[in-house]
Write an enzyme that holds these catalytic residues in place. Structure first.
Site: not given
Ligand SMILES: NC(=O)C1=CN([C@@H]2O[C@H](COP(=O)(O)OP(=O)(O)OC[C@H]3O[C@@H](n4cnc5c(N)ncnc54)[C@H](O)[C@@H]3O)[C@@H](O)[C@H]2O)C=CC1
Ligand SMILES: C[C@]12CC(=O)[C@H]3[C@@H](CCC4=CC(=O)CC[C@@]43C)[C@@H]1CC[C@@H]2C(=O)C=O
Length: 255
Positions: A14, A85, A149, A162
């Protein structure tokens, strides 16, 4: 060069991972697509072509990741590139004062376990297989690319788990690059901003448009193919090592 490189891409069913598998396969690389058994990995691998093999993997499992790296070795003879990923996210405040409840410790642990420990698990086991490759003229035996991120730097409200999980990936990039330098294995991390993947498609259209407007330039969500392009650039540039690269259109997330 990426042609004929043997690669392992986690989260390859994905979003950013899938785009990476597609680009690598298109460029003539051979790919082990590793993703959860519940994912669409098997269909995705079949769609992309013969040089892609799906292996069901939970990145938090030592046995699963061993199987994936051994598959690369047995089916393709070696492992040159590992791309991390696989990832998960949650949005929970540290303490919800309206409901008088604290962030569940299980939720914090789950995000750290997948994003940080899962990434480290893939790095350490991939390194073992890369380390026995014949070195190239530069002494290089392999390359590892992680995904953090921009939340590692500008974490927003609700992103304690996160952001911590991604900041840890940024933090371990240099020491691991130093650890593996003796074997000629390079390690870099990509810190994406806002990308048009299922993770973001979960948000209402209005929110996505608002988010896109917060990006200075270009004022749109990133395309997964742009992430995949950077993976290839890192692989092909022998001096890229120990660094985290933001790919975010100059975005700085608001609180
Ligand atoms: N989409 C975005 O805007 C951004 C994404 N990221 C990071 O990029 C990475 C990829 O994200 P997307 O492609 O957007 O997400 P996605 O949700 O489209 O893909 C993530 C993939 O990881 C797999 N996965 C989840 N847990 C796993 C586990 N334990 N073992 C193996 N596979 C597992 C899922 O099955 C899925 O196929 C993640 O680490 C995410 O945190 C970072 C910044 C921005
Ligand atoms: C991935 C990222 C940060 C998040 O945690 C959210 C995600 C958009 C969709 C979400 C909705 C939720 O209810 C849980 C949180 C999250 C998964 C965000 C898109 C980009 C964010 C990121 O990593 C930025 O760098």
């Amino acid at each position: 060069m990426i042609k004929n490189a043997v690669s392992l891409v986690t989260g390859g069913a994905s979003g950013l991972g899938r785009a990476t598998v597609e680009r690598l396969a298109r460029q003539g690389a051979r790919v082990v697509l590793a993703d959860l058994s519940s994912s669409k990995g098997s269909e995705v691998a079949r769609e992309i072509g013969d040089n892609v093999i799906f292996v069901p993997v939970d990145v938090t499992s030592e046995k699963d990741v061993q199987t994936a790296v051994q598959t690369a070795k047995e089916k393709f003879g070696r492992l040159d590139l590992a791309v991390n990923c696989a990832g998960t996210a949650t949005a929970v405040k540290t303490y919800n004062f309206n409901k008088d409840v604290a962030h569940r410790l299980e939720d914090f642990t789950r995000v750290i376990t997948v994003n940080t420990i899962g990434t480290f698990n893939v790095i350490r086991l991939s390194a073992g297989v890369m380390g026995i490759n014949e070195p190239n003229k530069d002494g290089q035996r392999g390359v590892i690319v992680n995904t953090a991120s921009v939340a590692a730097f500008d974490g927003q409200i609700g992103q304690a788990a996160y952001s911590a999980s991604k900041a840890a990936v940024v933090g371990m990039t240099l020491p691991i690059a130093r650890d593996l330098s003796t074997q000629g294995i390079r390690v870099c991390t990509i810190a994406p901003g806002l990308f048009n993947t299922p993770m973001l498609q979960a948000l209402p259209e209005k929110v996505r448009t608002f988010l896109a407007k917060s990006i200075p330039f270009p004022q749109r969500l990133g395309e997964p193919s742009e992430y995949a392009h950077l993976v290839q650039a890192i692989y092909e540039n022998p001096l890229m090592n120990g660094e985290t690269i933001r790919i975010d259109g100059a975005l700085r997330m608001q609180p």
